[in-house]
Design a protein around this motif. Structure first.
Motif, PDB file in Angstrom:
ATOM      1  N   PHE A 228      17.412   7.900  -8.366  1.00  0.00           N
ATOM      2  CA  PHE A 228      16.018   7.959  -7.672  1.00  0.00           C
ATOM      3  C   PHE A 228      14.903   8.421  -8.762  1.00  0.00           C
ATOM      4  O   PHE A 228      15.521   8.950  -9.767  1.00  0.00           O
ATOM      5  CB  PHE A 228      16.018   8.583  -6.190  1.00  0.00           C
ATOM      6  CG  PHE A 228      16.861   8.193  -5.309  1.00  0.00           C
ATOM      7  CD1 PHE A 228      18.313   8.163  -5.266  1.00  0.00           C
ATOM      8  CD2 PHE A 228      16.153   7.807  -3.959  1.00  0.00           C
ATOM      9  CE1 PHE A 228      18.857   7.557  -4.090  1.00  0.00           C
ATOM     10  CE2 PHE A 228      16.938   7.334  -3.032  1.00  0.00           C
ATOM     11  CZ  PHE A 228      18.341   7.249  -3.080  1.00  0.00           C
TER      12      PHE A 228
ATOM     13  N   GLN B 180      11.717   7.530  -4.878  1.00  0.00           N
ATOM     14  CA  GLN B 180      12.035   6.169  -4.931  1.00  0.00           C
ATOM     15  C   GLN B 180      13.185   5.720  -5.177  1.00  0.00           C
ATOM     16  O   GLN B 180      13.655   6.159  -6.523  1.00  0.00           O
ATOM     17  CB  GLN B 180      10.875   5.384  -5.811  1.00  0.00           C
ATOM     18  CG  GLN B 180      10.739   4.095  -5.880  1.00  0.00           C
ATOM     19  CD  GLN B 180      10.084   3.446  -6.993  1.00  0.00           C
ATOM     20  OE1 GLN B 180       9.686   4.198  -7.961  1.00  0.00           O
ATOM     21  NE2 GLN B 180       9.464   2.283  -6.812  1.00  0.00           N
ATOM     22  N   PHE B 181      14.035   4.835  -4.515  1.00  0.00           N
ATOM     23  CA  PHE B 181      15.305   4.709  -4.843  1.00  0.00           C
ATOM     24  C   PHE B 181      15.021   3.523  -6.031  1.00  0.00           C
ATOM     25  O   PHE B 181      14.286   2.549  -6.073  1.00  0.00           O
ATOM     26  CB  PHE B 181      15.798   3.705  -3.724  1.00  0.00           C
ATOM     27  CG  PHE B 181      17.098   3.049  -4.000  1.00  0.00           C
ATOM     28  CD1 PHE B 181      17.194   1.475  -4.105  1.00  0.00           C
ATOM     29  CD2 PHE B 181      18.529   3.703  -4.157  1.00  0.00           C
ATOM     30  CE1 PHE B 181      18.349   0.956  -4.699  1.00  0.00           C
ATOM     31  CE2 PHE B 181      19.454   2.867  -4.706  1.00  0.00           C
ATOM     32  CZ  PHE B 181      19.574   1.423  -4.773  1.00  0.00           C
ATOM     33  N   ILE B 182      16.013   3.582  -6.947  1.00  0.00           N
ATOM     34  CA  ILE B 182      15.908   2.736  -8.297  1.00  0.00           C
ATOM     35  C   ILE B 182      17.192   1.783  -8.448  1.00  0.00           C
ATOM     36  O   ILE B 182      16.949   0.655  -8.495  1.00  0.00           O
ATOM     37  CB  ILE B 182      15.847   3.623  -9.356  1.00  0.00           C
ATOM     38  CG1 ILE B 182      14.455   4.555  -9.586  1.00  0.00           C
ATOM     39  CG2 ILE B 182      15.950   2.878 -10.763  1.00  0.00           C
ATOM     40  CD1 ILE B 182      13.333   3.537  -9.740  1.00  0.00           C
TER      41      ILE B 182
ATOM     42  N   TYR C 280      19.251  -2.845  -6.781  1.00  0.00           N
ATOM     43  CA  TYR C 280      18.143  -2.305  -7.609  1.00  0.00           C
ATOM     44  C   TYR C 280      16.742  -2.503  -6.891  1.00  0.00           C
ATOM     45  O   TYR C 280      16.702  -3.136  -5.957  1.00  0.00           O
ATOM     46  CB  TYR C 280      17.786  -3.100  -8.807  1.00  0.00           C
ATOM     47  CG  TYR C 280      18.990  -3.072  -9.762  1.00  0.00           C
ATOM     48  CD1 TYR C 280      19.902  -3.802  -9.665  1.00  0.00           C
ATOM     49  CD2 TYR C 280      19.105  -1.831 -10.853  1.00  0.00           C
ATOM     50  CE1 TYR C 280      21.232  -3.953 -10.511  1.00  0.00           C
ATOM     51  CE2 TYR C 280      20.126  -1.943 -11.715  1.00  0.00           C
ATOM     52  CZ  TYR C 280      21.224  -2.684 -11.773  1.00  0.00           C
ATOM     53  OH  TYR C 280      22.192  -2.921 -12.321  1.00  0.00           O
ATOM     54  N   GLY C 281      15.837  -1.493  -7.013  1.00  0.00           N
ATOM     55  CA  GLY C 281      14.612  -1.557  -6.701  1.00  0.00           C
ATOM     56  C   GLY C 281      13.799  -2.593  -7.421  1.00  0.00           C
ATOM     57  O   GLY C 281      13.943  -2.900  -8.456  1.00  0.00           O
ATOM     58  N   ASP C 282      12.846  -3.023  -6.605  1.00  0.00           N
ATOM     59  CA  ASP C 282      12.291  -4.204  -7.100  1.00  0.00           C
ATOM     60  C   ASP C 282      11.334  -3.938  -8.283  1.00  0.00           C
ATOM     61  O   ASP C 282      11.224  -4.778  -9.447  1.00  0.00           O
ATOM     62  CB  ASP C 282      11.103  -4.821  -6.010  1.00  0.00           C
ATOM     63  CG  ASP C 282      11.753  -5.431  -4.879  1.00  0.00           C
ATOM     64  OD1 ASP C 282      11.065  -5.437  -3.639  1.00  0.00           O
ATOM     65  OD2 ASP C 282      12.839  -5.705  -5.102  1.00  0.00           O
ATOM     66  N   SER C 283      11.038  -2.435  -8.662  1.00  0.00           N
ATOM     67  CA  SER C 283      10.288  -2.226  -9.609  1.00  0.00           C
ATOM     68  C   SER C 283      11.034  -2.298 -11.056  1.00  0.00           C
ATOM     69  O   SER C 283      10.483  -2.286 -12.134  1.00  0.00           O
ATOM     70  CB  SER C 283       9.302  -0.948  -9.545  1.00  0.00           C
ATOM     71  OG  SER C 283      10.453  -0.026  -9.502  1.00  0.00           O
TER      72      SER C 283
ATOM     73  N   GLY D  68      19.723   1.135   0.093  1.00  0.00           N
ATOM     74  CA  GLY D  68      19.459   2.428  -0.769  1.00  0.00           C
ATOM     75  C   GLY D  68      20.588   3.187  -0.656  1.00  0.00           C
ATOM     76  O   GLY D  68      21.693   2.659  -0.325  1.00  0.00           O
TER      77      GLY D  68
END
Length: 121
Positions: free
Chosen positions: A37, A46-48, A60-63, A105
């Protein structure tokens, strides 16, 4: 008592790469989903990225999709995060977590203390 210790953070220029590591102790590492995170100043955590117990599944997180890669080595009780094409928006404290999958997540039972990643423009 389980413990997670992150390392590998630091200062990097935009476009550069960093590799974070998280070493676990005091828990049966291979039985936990583990992941990362991040929390930037003034923003929510934020979850990564997350990886299943034996590394079969990742999320994966969208970013960070396409730029970050998570992996784990159960023999070393360690999870890694390879971060490429870094931008200033990736600047945050990065936390390692161990727990179970939850809504894409991780519901964390253990947290690391965090490692700072700063990306300069």
């Amino acid at each position: 008592q389980g413990q997670l210790v992150e390392s590998g953070g630091g200062l990097v220029q935009a476009g550069g790469s960093l590799r974070l590591s998280c070493a676990a102790s005091g828990l049966t590492f291979s039985t936990y989903v583990v992941g990362w995170f991040r929390q930037a100043p003034g923003k929510e955590r934020q979850f990564i990225a997350g990886i299943s117990t034996y590394g079969i599944s990742t999320n994966y997180g969208d970013s960070v999709k396409g730029r970050f890669t998570i992996s784990r080595d159960n023999a070393k009780n360690t999870v890694y995060l390879q971060m490429n094409s870094l931008t200033p928006e990736d600047t945050a404290v990065y936390y390692c977590a161990a727990g179970t999958w939850y809504k894409g997540g991780i519901n964390a039972a253990y947290w690391g203390q965090g490692t700072q990643v700063t990306v300069s423009s």
